[in-house]
Motif scaffolding. Structure first.
Motif, PDB file in Angstrom:
ATOM      1  N   VAL A 457     -21.735 -58.276  36.260  1.00 50.51           N
ATOM      2  CA  VAL A 457     -21.374 -58.088  34.852  1.00 50.51           C
ATOM      3  C   VAL A 457     -21.232 -56.593  34.614  1.00 50.51           C
ATOM      4  N   VAL A 458     -20.099 -56.170  34.083  1.00 48.20           N
ATOM      5  CA  VAL A 458     -19.876 -54.755  33.784  1.00 48.20           C
ATOM      6  C   VAL A 458     -19.922 -54.565  32.271  1.00 48.20           C
ATOM      7  N   LEU A 459     -20.774 -53.660  31.830  1.00 43.53           N
ATOM      8  CA  LEU A 459     -20.975 -53.401  30.409  1.00 43.53           C
ATOM      9  C   LEU A 459     -20.532 -51.981  30.077  1.00 43.53           C
ATOM     10  N   PRO A 468     -22.826 -51.499  35.788  1.00 43.85           N
ATOM     11  CA  PRO A 468     -22.766 -52.772  36.514  1.00 43.85           C
ATOM     12  C   PRO A 468     -24.146 -53.417  36.592  1.00 43.85           C
ATOM     13  N   VAL A 469     -24.193 -54.703  36.309  1.00 45.75           N
ATOM     14  CA  VAL A 469     -25.425 -55.487  36.427  1.00 45.75           C
ATOM     15  C   VAL A 469     -25.168 -56.567  37.465  1.00 45.75           C
ATOM     16  N   TRP A 481     -22.848 -51.162  48.791  1.00 47.16           N
ATOM     17  CA  TRP A 481     -22.407 -51.039  47.398  1.00 47.16           C
ATOM     18  C   TRP A 481     -21.433 -49.876  47.238  1.00 47.16           C
ATOM     19  N   ARG A 482     -21.772 -48.738  47.804  1.00 47.23           N
ATOM     20  CA  ARG A 482     -20.904 -47.567  47.662  1.00 47.23           C
ATOM     21  C   ARG A 482     -19.540 -47.810  48.298  1.00 47.23           C
ATOM     22  N   ARG A 483     -19.515 -48.482  49.443  1.00 47.78           N
ATOM     23  CA  ARG A 483     -18.233 -48.782  50.073  1.00 47.78           C
ATOM     24  C   ARG A 483     -17.411 -49.749  49.216  1.00 47.78           C
ATOM     25  N   ALA A 484     -18.083 -50.715  48.601  1.00 44.57           N
ATOM     26  CA  ALA A 484     -17.383 -51.741  47.824  1.00 44.57           C
ATOM     27  C   ALA A 484     -16.734 -51.184  46.569  1.00 44.57           C
ATOM     28  N   ALA A 492     -21.970 -46.313  36.640  1.00 45.55           N
ATOM     29  CA  ALA A 492     -23.375 -45.955  36.812  1.00 45.55           C
ATOM     30  C   ALA A 492     -23.950 -46.707  38.008  1.00 45.55           C
ATOM     31  N   GLU A 493     -25.148 -46.337  38.404  1.00 44.69           N
ATOM     32  CA  GLU A 493     -25.832 -47.070  39.464  1.00 44.69           C
ATOM     33  C   GLU A 493     -26.111 -48.492  38.975  1.00 44.69           C
ATOM     34  N   PRO A 494     -26.029 -49.471  39.875  1.00 46.99           N
ATOM     35  CA  PRO A 494     -26.181 -50.869  39.419  1.00 46.99           C
ATOM     36  C   PRO A 494     -27.615 -51.225  39.058  1.00 46.99           C
ATOM     37  N   HIS A 495     -27.742 -52.114  38.096  1.00 43.16           N
ATOM     38  CA  HIS A 495     -29.019 -52.754  37.776  1.00 43.16           C
ATOM     39  C   HIS A 495     -29.027 -54.107  38.485  1.00 43.16           C
ATOM     40  N   VAL A 496     -30.040 -54.367  39.279  1.00 43.17           N
ATOM     41  CA  VAL A 496     -30.158 -55.637  39.989  1.00 43.17           C
ATOM     42  C   VAL A 496     -31.218 -56.479  39.293  1.00 43.17           C
TER      43      VAL A 496
END
Length: 532
Positions: A457-459, A468-469, A481-484, A492-496
């Motif tokens: 989910v991108v907010l 990104p969540v 993640w960085r490659r993708a 921003a850095e993702p929230h998992v």
């Protein structure tokens, strides 16, 4: 037969078709013991576990609707009254709706997933004469309360009205209110949508109640559904599927029961919430998965990303299983359809491609969000829809309904493009839009590139990069993640988060504004939100 009167639908189907059996994943909340003994007088019922409260014939469902009509009448519901229903998710929502229609009342189906505050707001707008519920309601928001399950103070226990004699069926004009359902509510308190017999039965259900080639229900089908039964989709589905009289109908109130229930009654056609398909991906990968006989998968409510579609189509052992995705709104019913096959999935199809308008039934146009001037194909703007199935209004917010009308056109509140070939390509909800990217496109690419990402989910909120969540099936590799996302706009850095930590509606959609507020303390977005 063609559906018309939802109050007598099951009686009419039972008089014409007696071979259909109905199977549940748990007993109805309104009939925990199963069919009444008197309803079993018509003869043998087969060997599928009848007598455990989860197996019905259509005559037994007809009897339960008549009985429920007696309960509602006994507790005070009368012609023209609103009858609100709030309970755990199960198909008896639709049976109670038919019972209310039978006595001339207007059912209003509210999801048990609603927060106390949202429920109080909606009940105040409805002002129902009767509330049927399994939870203690806010004080002063309804007339009489009929309690399902454990009784509570001020409510009439269901057992007190069992056996009440139902009145004769009451008809209504085709343009009178028939049913009230609420929208998903991803951006706040849901809207209460009013449909009539003409809009939801004549315009929508009758179109589905046809044995169309390939996609139509056949008499030997096992039709399964895992949905949110408070929503208008299953009310319409009920009218069409029961008229087509398949061999079996399988109803799941909880998608987690698919492993056992669908293994016992293997479906040949399956309709489910997008969130259910996503959660079924591990189940679909098993050699003994319960989707082996499915020839047709159907999804509605929300866009589907390719990994989940791919998993389900490859789970089928049919030579050419088909995926049918419908896009529409509670207010309009389906507006477009698209079809996918295994071969199409090898090209990693765009999840934002919603297909083409329903021929002869819906029209779409894209307009400038500021001037509302029509835009040529290929230009992005607000998507407007024209359909005879448009709802009659919003309870308590008719001005909001009027604001979404542009003459005969309905403002969907979605941003999109109509391609040169006439297909609709969805970009984002206007309220969720982020300048410089399509949230849906990024979500699609992330899920396709990282198999461990179950949901992305991108907010967006002003002053911050897109957020990104991720819901994952295991640990997220930072390097992967960085490659993708290397070729995607900066984020921003993702929230998992865990699946259950993401706020959702009853249909499994992410409540994006709630999630945004939890993460950054504000629900402010780049969009205006004028047409939510």
């Amino acid at each position: 037969m063609r559906p018309h009167d939802m109050g007598t639908l099951f009686d009419e189907v039972a008089a014409r078709h007696t071979h259909t059996t109905v199977h549940l994943d748990r007993p109805f909340d309104i009939a925990p013991a199963g069919p009444a003994p008197a309803d079993r007088s018509h003869g043998a019922l087969g060997d599928d576990g009848f007598g455990q409260g989860v197996d019905y014939t259509v005559p037994e469902l007809a009897g339960l609707v008549r009985e429920a009509a007696g309960w509602l009448h006994a507790v005070g519901a009368r012609r023209g009254d609103r009858v609100a229903v709030v309970k755990r998710n199960h198909y008896d929502y639709d049976l109670l709706a038919c019972a209310a229609v039978r006595i001339g009342a207007v059912p209003a189906l509210l999801s048990g997933h609603l927060s106390d505050d949202a429920l109080e707001t909606l009940l105040k707008r409805l002002d129902p004469a009767v509330l049927v519920t399994d939870r203690v309601p806010p004080a002063g928001v309804a007339g009489r309360v009929l309690a399902l399950g454990e009784p509570f103070a001020g409510a009439v226990p269901l057992d007190d009205v069992r056996g009440s004699r139902p009145p004769a069926p009451r008809g209504r004009h085709d343009d009178d209110p028939l049913v009230v359902n609420h929208t998903s509510g991803t951006t706040g308190v849901p809207k209460l949508v009013v449909h009539t017999t003409r809009t939801i039965v004549h315009r929508l259900a009758r179109f589905e109640a046809v044995r169309w080639p390939v996609i139509g229900v056949r008499r030997d089908d096992v039709v399964a559904n895992a949905s949110s039964y408070a929503h208008g989709r299953t009310f319409c589905w009920t009218a069409s599927v029961f008229c087509l009289a398949p061999r079996k109908i399988v109803l799941l109130g909880d998608p987690r029961s698919a492993e056992t229930v669908l293994a016992r009654h293997r479906p040949t056609t399956l309709e489910a919430l997008p969130s259910a398909y996503v959660r079924w991906q591990p189940l679909a990968s098993r050699p003994d998965n319960p989707f082996r006989d499915v020839r047709l998968f159907v999804s509605t409510y929300d866009a589907m990303h390719p990994p989940a579609i791919r998993a389900m189509l490859h789970a089928s052992r049919r030579r050419r299983p088909l995926w049918m995705q419908g896009w529409g709104q509670t207010e309009t019913g389906p507006l477009t359809f698209r079809f996918l096959t295994r071969r199409a999935l090898t090209r990693s199809p765009d999840a934002r491609d919603l297909g083409r308008p329903v021929p002869g039934r819906t029209r779409l146009r894209v307009v400038d969000p500021v001037t509302f001037a029509p835009l040529p194909r290929g230009r992005a703007g607000l998507v407007l829809a024209r359909t005879a199935a448009r709802c009659a209004g919003y309870v308590g917010e008719q001005d909001r309904w009027e604001a979404k009308n542009t003459g005969p056109w309905w403002n969907t509140g979605d941003l999109g493009v109509i391609t040169r070939g006439g297909a609709v390509r969805l970009l984002d909800r206007e309220v969720d839009a982020v300048p410089g990217l399509s949230c849906l496109e990024v979500e699609d690419l992330v899920e396709d590139r990282l198999p461990e990402v179950v949901e992305c989910v991108v907010l967006g909120t002003p002053g911050r990069p897109p957020i990104p969540v991720l819901v994952t099936s295991g640990p997220l590799d930072p390097a992967a993640w960085r490659r993708a996302v290397a070729d995607l706009p900066p984020m921003a850095e993702p929230h998992v988060l865990a699946w259950d930590d993401v706020p959702r509606t009853a249909t499994g959609k992410v409540r994006r504004l709630d999630l945004l507020t939890r993460l950054v303390g504000t629900a402010e977005t780049h969009g205006t939100g004028r047409w939510t």
